[in-house]
Design a protein around this motif. Structure first.
Motif, PDB file in Angstrom:
ATOM      1  N   VAL A 135      -0.059  -1.403  -4.814  1.00  0.00           N
ATOM      2  CA  VAL A 135       0.467  -2.204  -5.917  1.00  0.00           C
ATOM      3  C   VAL A 135       0.457  -3.648  -5.450  1.00  0.00           C
ATOM      4  O   VAL A 135       0.912  -3.959  -4.345  1.00  0.00           O
ATOM      5  CB  VAL A 135       1.891  -1.758  -6.304  1.00  0.00           C
ATOM      6  CG1 VAL A 135       2.485  -2.698  -7.346  1.00  0.00           C
ATOM      7  CG2 VAL A 135       1.893  -0.318  -6.805  1.00  0.00           C
ATOM      8  N   MET A 136      -0.067  -4.520  -6.304  1.00  0.00           N
ATOM      9  CA  MET A 136      -0.149  -5.944  -5.979  1.00  0.00           C
ATOM     10  C   MET A 136       0.527  -6.718  -7.110  1.00  0.00           C
ATOM     11  O   MET A 136       0.150  -6.568  -8.273  1.00  0.00           O
ATOM     12  CB  MET A 136      -1.621  -6.356  -5.852  1.00  0.00           C
ATOM     13  CG  MET A 136      -1.825  -7.801  -5.500  1.00  0.00           C
ATOM     14  SD  MET A 136      -3.563  -8.176  -5.116  1.00  0.00           S
ATOM     15  CE  MET A 136      -4.326  -7.998  -6.727  1.00  0.00           C
ATOM     16  N   VAL A 137       1.546  -7.494  -6.764  1.00  0.00           N
ATOM     17  CA  VAL A 137       2.289  -8.263  -7.768  1.00  0.00           C
ATOM     18  C   VAL A 137       2.121  -9.743  -7.462  1.00  0.00           C
ATOM     19  O   VAL A 137       2.440 -10.199  -6.356  1.00  0.00           O
ATOM     20  CB  VAL A 137       3.782  -7.883  -7.782  1.00  0.00           C
ATOM     21  CG1 VAL A 137       4.523  -8.704  -8.822  1.00  0.00           C
ATOM     22  CG2 VAL A 137       3.963  -6.388  -8.040  1.00  0.00           C
ATOM     23  N   SER A 138       1.604 -10.473  -8.455  1.00  0.00           N
ATOM     24  CA  SER A 138       1.396 -11.911  -8.315  1.00  0.00           C
ATOM     25  C   SER A 138       2.334 -12.649  -9.255  1.00  0.00           C
ATOM     26  O   SER A 138       2.453 -12.286 -10.426  1.00  0.00           O
ATOM     27  CB  SER A 138      -0.053 -12.278  -8.675  1.00  0.00           C
ATOM     28  OG  SER A 138      -0.951 -11.609  -7.823  1.00  0.00           O
TER      29      SER A 138
ATOM     30  N   PRO B  74       0.825  -1.205   0.000  1.00  0.00           N
ATOM     31  CA  PRO B  74       0.000   0.000   0.000  1.00  0.00           C
ATOM     32  C   PRO B  74       0.862   1.259   0.000  1.00  0.00           C
ATOM     33  O   PRO B  74       2.026   1.232   0.417  1.00  0.00           O
ATOM     34  CB  PRO B  74      -0.797  -0.115   1.302  1.00  0.00           C
ATOM     35  CG  PRO B  74       0.073  -0.929   2.198  1.00  0.00           C
ATOM     36  CD  PRO B  74       0.859  -1.855   1.304  1.00  0.00           C
ATOM     37  N   ALA B  75       0.292   2.369  -0.474  1.00  0.00           N
ATOM     38  CA  ALA B  75       1.008   3.646  -0.434  1.00  0.00           C
ATOM     39  C   ALA B  75       1.318   4.015   1.015  1.00  0.00           C
ATOM     40  O   ALA B  75       2.356   4.599   1.305  1.00  0.00           O
ATOM     41  CB  ALA B  75       0.191   4.739  -1.105  1.00  0.00           C
ATOM     42  N   GLN B  76       0.415   3.675   1.920  1.00  0.00           N
ATOM     43  CA  GLN B  76       0.616   3.904   3.346  1.00  0.00           C
ATOM     44  C   GLN B  76       0.196   2.639   4.088  1.00  0.00           C
ATOM     45  O   GLN B  76      -0.770   1.988   3.702  1.00  0.00           O
ATOM     46  CB  GLN B  76      -0.220   5.075   3.841  1.00  0.00           C
ATOM     47  CG  GLN B  76       0.172   6.395   3.227  1.00  0.00           C
ATOM     48  CD  GLN B  76      -0.693   7.527   3.749  1.00  0.00           C
ATOM     49  OE1 GLN B  76      -1.772   7.314   4.280  1.00  0.00           O
ATOM     50  NE2 GLN B  76      -0.203   8.746   3.601  1.00  0.00           N
ATOM     51  N   GLY B  77       0.921   2.317   5.120  1.00  0.00           N
ATOM     52  CA  GLY B  77       0.536   1.158   5.926  1.00  0.00           C
ATOM     53  C   GLY B  77       1.427  -0.037   5.679  1.00  0.00           C
ATOM     54  O   GLY B  77       2.405   0.014   4.932  1.00  0.00           O
ATOM     55  N   ALA B  78       1.039  -1.128   6.308  1.00  0.00           N
ATOM     56  CA  ALA B  78       1.848  -2.338   6.297  1.00  0.00           C
ATOM     57  C   ALA B  78       1.674  -3.130   5.001  1.00  0.00           C
ATOM     58  O   ALA B  78       0.591  -3.189   4.431  1.00  0.00           O
ATOM     59  CB  ALA B  78       1.465  -3.218   7.482  1.00  0.00           C
ATOM     60  N   GLN B  79       2.763  -3.739   4.579  1.00  0.00           N
ATOM     61  CA  GLN B  79       2.752  -4.610   3.406  1.00  0.00           C
ATOM     62  C   GLN B  79       2.110  -5.949   3.796  1.00  0.00           C
ATOM     63  O   GLN B  79       2.111  -6.336   4.956  1.00  0.00           O
ATOM     64  CB  GLN B  79       4.177  -4.840   2.909  1.00  0.00           C
ATOM     65  CG  GLN B  79       4.223  -5.596   1.606  1.00  0.00           C
ATOM     66  CD  GLN B  79       5.618  -5.592   0.984  1.00  0.00           C
ATOM     67  OE1 GLN B  79       6.558  -5.031   1.524  1.00  0.00           O
ATOM     68  NE2 GLN B  79       5.741  -6.221  -0.157  1.00  0.00           N
TER      69      GLN B  79
ATOM     70  N   TYR C 270      -0.898 -13.036   4.776  1.00  0.00           N
ATOM     71  CA  TYR C 270      -0.106 -12.597   5.913  1.00  0.00           C
ATOM     72  C   TYR C 270      -0.111 -11.072   5.951  1.00  0.00           C
ATOM     73  O   TYR C 270       0.373 -10.431   5.008  1.00  0.00           O
ATOM     74  CB  TYR C 270       1.339 -13.096   5.801  1.00  0.00           C
ATOM     75  CG  TYR C 270       1.451 -14.597   5.746  1.00  0.00           C
ATOM     76  CD1 TYR C 270       1.564 -15.350   6.922  1.00  0.00           C
ATOM     77  CD2 TYR C 270       1.432 -15.272   4.534  1.00  0.00           C
ATOM     78  CE1 TYR C 270       1.660 -16.739   6.867  1.00  0.00           C
ATOM     79  CE2 TYR C 270       1.532 -16.653   4.469  1.00  0.00           C
ATOM     80  CZ  TYR C 270       1.643 -17.376   5.640  1.00  0.00           C
ATOM     81  OH  TYR C 270       1.738 -18.750   5.588  1.00  0.00           O
ATOM     82  N   LEU C 271      -0.672 -10.515   7.015  1.00  0.00           N
ATOM     83  CA  LEU C 271      -0.701  -9.071   7.224  1.00  0.00           C
ATOM     84  C   LEU C 271       0.136  -8.747   8.446  1.00  0.00           C
ATOM     85  O   LEU C 271       0.009  -9.425   9.477  1.00  0.00           O
ATOM     86  CB  LEU C 271      -2.132  -8.579   7.461  1.00  0.00           C
ATOM     87  CG  LEU C 271      -3.123  -8.789   6.334  1.00  0.00           C
ATOM     88  CD1 LEU C 271      -4.546  -8.565   6.813  1.00  0.00           C
ATOM     89  CD2 LEU C 271      -2.801  -7.852   5.186  1.00  0.00           C
ATOM     90  N   GLU C 272       0.941  -7.733   8.332  1.00  0.00           N
ATOM     91  CA  GLU C 272       1.775  -7.333   9.456  1.00  0.00           C
ATOM     92  C   GLU C 272       0.902  -7.020  10.673  1.00  0.00           C
ATOM     93  O   GLU C 272      -0.092  -6.299  10.560  1.00  0.00           O
ATOM     94  CB  GLU C 272       2.576  -6.090   9.056  1.00  0.00           C
ATOM     95  CG  GLU C 272       3.940  -6.012   9.687  1.00  0.00           C
ATOM     96  CD  GLU C 272       4.743  -4.870   9.100  1.00  0.00           C
ATOM     97  OE1 GLU C 272       4.799  -3.809   9.742  1.00  0.00           O
ATOM     98  OE2 GLU C 272       5.279  -5.055   7.995  1.00  0.00           O
ATOM     99  N   GLY C 273       1.234  -7.606  11.809  1.00  0.00           N
ATOM    100  CA  GLY C 273       0.502  -7.330  13.042  1.00  0.00           C
ATOM    101  C   GLY C 273      -0.791  -8.106  13.194  1.00  0.00           C
ATOM    102  O   GLY C 273      -1.562  -7.843  14.114  1.00  0.00           O
ATOM    103  N   ALA C 274      -1.054  -9.058  12.297  1.00  0.00           N
ATOM    104  CA  ALA C 274      -2.290  -9.844  12.386  1.00  0.00           C
ATOM    105  C   ALA C 274      -1.966 -11.326  12.229  1.00  0.00           C
ATOM    106  O   ALA C 274      -0.944 -11.688  11.642  1.00  0.00           O
ATOM    107  CB  ALA C 274      -3.272  -9.411  11.305  1.00  0.00           C
ATOM    108  N   ALA C 275      -2.839 -12.160  12.736  1.00  0.00           N
ATOM    109  CA  ALA C 275      -2.667 -13.606  12.570  1.00  0.00           C
ATOM    110  C   ALA C 275      -2.875 -13.966  11.101  1.00  0.00           C
ATOM    111  O   ALA C 275      -3.715 -13.360  10.428  1.00  0.00           O
ATOM    112  CB  ALA C 275      -3.670 -14.348  13.442  1.00  0.00           C
TER     113      ALA C 275
END
Length: 144
Positions: free
Chosen positions: A133-136, A29-34, A59-64
């Motif tokens: 931006v999302m890269v697969s 994201p432009a702001q926040g966790a990858q 997988y989100l930073e700071g989350a299960a």
């Protein structure tokens, strides 16, 4: 001395995508966790094209870690539709760029088939509340 021939991309057909793929995705994201997604995608033939299904773990930073999945329908001409039948976008057969406008957001997607069968799909999303931006990266699942 002859000049090297320019690279001529191969036109992909629906059958090229049918099968199982390992899928790894990064979401920046432009702001926040990858975030990242690890899983598998499968394209299976249907009477009118193919069914796309992906499943894995987000997988989100700071989350299960959490299970995540997504489904689409593909037509023979590489048009992609949401599960409810609405048109999403058309995959450029030789790779390249296309867009999807979902008011008020714009989704720009670049398909890169230059290392086929490994290929990447890069989404750039812009809108009043979205900016990422999302890269697969897709690679064929190795045969057992």
């Amino acid at each position: 001395m002859t000049s090297p021939k320019p690279f001529m991309p191969t036109e992909r057909q629906l059958g090229d995508f049918v099968g199982s793929w390992t899928l790894s995705r990064s979401i920046t994201p432009a702001q926040g966790a990858q975030a990242r997604f690890e899983g598998e995608a499968r394209l299976s033939r249907t009477a009118d094209g193919a069914a796309y299904e992906e499943a894995g773990v987000l997988y989100l930073e700071g989350a299960a870690p959490m299970k995540a999945e997504r489904r689409y329908r593909w037509a023979e001409d590489l048009s992609v539709f949401f599960e409810d039948g609405r048109f999403f976008h058309k995959v450029p057969a030789k790779g390249g760029r296309t867009t999807h406008f979902c008011d008020p957001d714009t989704y720009t997607v670049d398909y890169d088939f230059s290392a086929w069968p490994v290929h990447t799909v890069r989404w750039t999303v812009k809108g009043p509340r979205k900016s990422y931006v999302m890269v697969s990266r897709y690679a064929p699942v190795a045969a057992p």
